[in-house]
Design an enzyme around this catalytic site. Structure first.
Site, short mmCIF file in Angstrom:
data_model
loop_
_atom_site.label_atom_id
_atom_site.label_comp_id
_atom_site.label_asym_id
_atom_site.label_seq_id
_atom_site.Cartn_x
_atom_site.Cartn_y
_atom_site.Cartn_z
CB CYS A 175 44.86 50.24 44.37
SG CYS A 175 44.94 51.75 45.34
CB CYS A 176 43.95 46.89 41.46
SG CYS A 176 43.49 45.89 40.03
CB ILE A 177 46.98 43.17 41.04
CG1 ILE A 177 47.64 41.78 41.10
CG2 ILE A 177 47.99 44.20 40.55
CD1 ILE A 177 46.70 40.65 41.39
CB SER A 178 48.84 46.81 45.14
OG SER A 178 49.23 47.51 43.98
N PRO A 179 47.59 44.08 46.65
CG PRO A 179 45.41 44.09 47.51
CD PRO A 179 46.21 44.43 46.28
#
Length: 178
Positions: free
Chosen positions: A135-139
C-alpha cells in the site's frame, strides 16, 4: 478456515511509522473477509521520531516493534519469526516509516537498502507465488527487492494540480525499478 495473512508494520504514525488509516483499513477488510491475521514488525530502532502534532523531528528514540504494538493492541511478533509457509499472503500498509524503517529510501533514494527481514519475507512470498500487498509507499520495497518489476504509486504526471505528491514518488521511483 479463512486465509492466513501476515500484516507487516513499520511503527505507528504516518510520518515515522505505518499509516494508521491504511493499517486499520487492511485489518477491517481482512476481518470482514474472514481472514486470520497475524501482525509483525522488525525489532529495530526507528530511523527518527516525529512529533505528529508539530510535524517536526524529536530527539526521542523508539523501537519499531514496540511502536507497532500500539496498532496491534500488543498482539504482535518480531518479523524475524515470520514464516511464509504459515501464511497465504502478506500485506505491507504504507506510511513514511516504510521508507525510513523498512528500507532507507527516504534518505538514500534509488541506492536504498531494505531491512534483511523485510527482504527475506518478500523473497519467500514471491518464491512461493503467494500474494504480496503493498500500500501507498510500500511498492518501493518491491522495486528494490525485485529489480525490473512494475509497481504503481499513482500518477507519473501532474493532472490539473492534483497528485503532485504521487508525481514526486513516481518520478523518483522509476530509476529504482528500471
Amino acid at each position: 478456515m479463512g486465509k492466513r495473512v501476515a500484516l507487516v508494520l513499520a511503527g505507528c504514525g504516518v510520518f515515522d511509522g505505518s499509516e494508521i488509516h491504511e493499517a486499520s483499513a487492511a485489518l477491517v477488510h481482512l476481518s470482514r473477509g474472514g481472514a486470520e491475521v497475524k501482525i509483525f514488525a522488525p525489532n529495530i530502532e526507528q530511523r527518527d521520531v516525529v512529533n505528529h502534532l508539530k510535524g517536526s523531528p524529536t530527539e526521542e528514540k523508539r523501537n519499531v516493534l514496540v511502536e507497532s504494538a500500539r496498532l496491534a493492541r500488543g498482539n504482535i511478533q518480531d518479523l524475524a519469526e515470520l514464516k511464509a509457509s504459515e501464511f497465504d499472503a502478506v500485506i505491507f500498509p504504507g506510511g513514511f516509516g516504510v521508507a525510513k524503517n523498512l528500507c532507507s529510501w527516504a534518505v538514500d533514494g534509488k541506492n536504498c537498502t531494505v531491512n534483511e527481514h523485510v527482504n527475506s519475507t518478500l523473497q519467500a512470498f514471491h518464491s512461493a507465488k503467494k500474494p504480496i500487498g503493498l500500500c501507498c509507499i510500500s511498492p518501493v520495497l518491491a522495486a528494490k527487492v525485485f529489480p525490473g518489476c512494475e509497481v504503481t504509486v499513482g500518477q507519473d504526471k501532474n493532472i490539473d494540480g492534483r497528485g503532485w505528491k504521487n508525481l514526486i514518488v513516481a518520478v523518483c521511483l522509476t530509476p529504482l525499478s528500471s
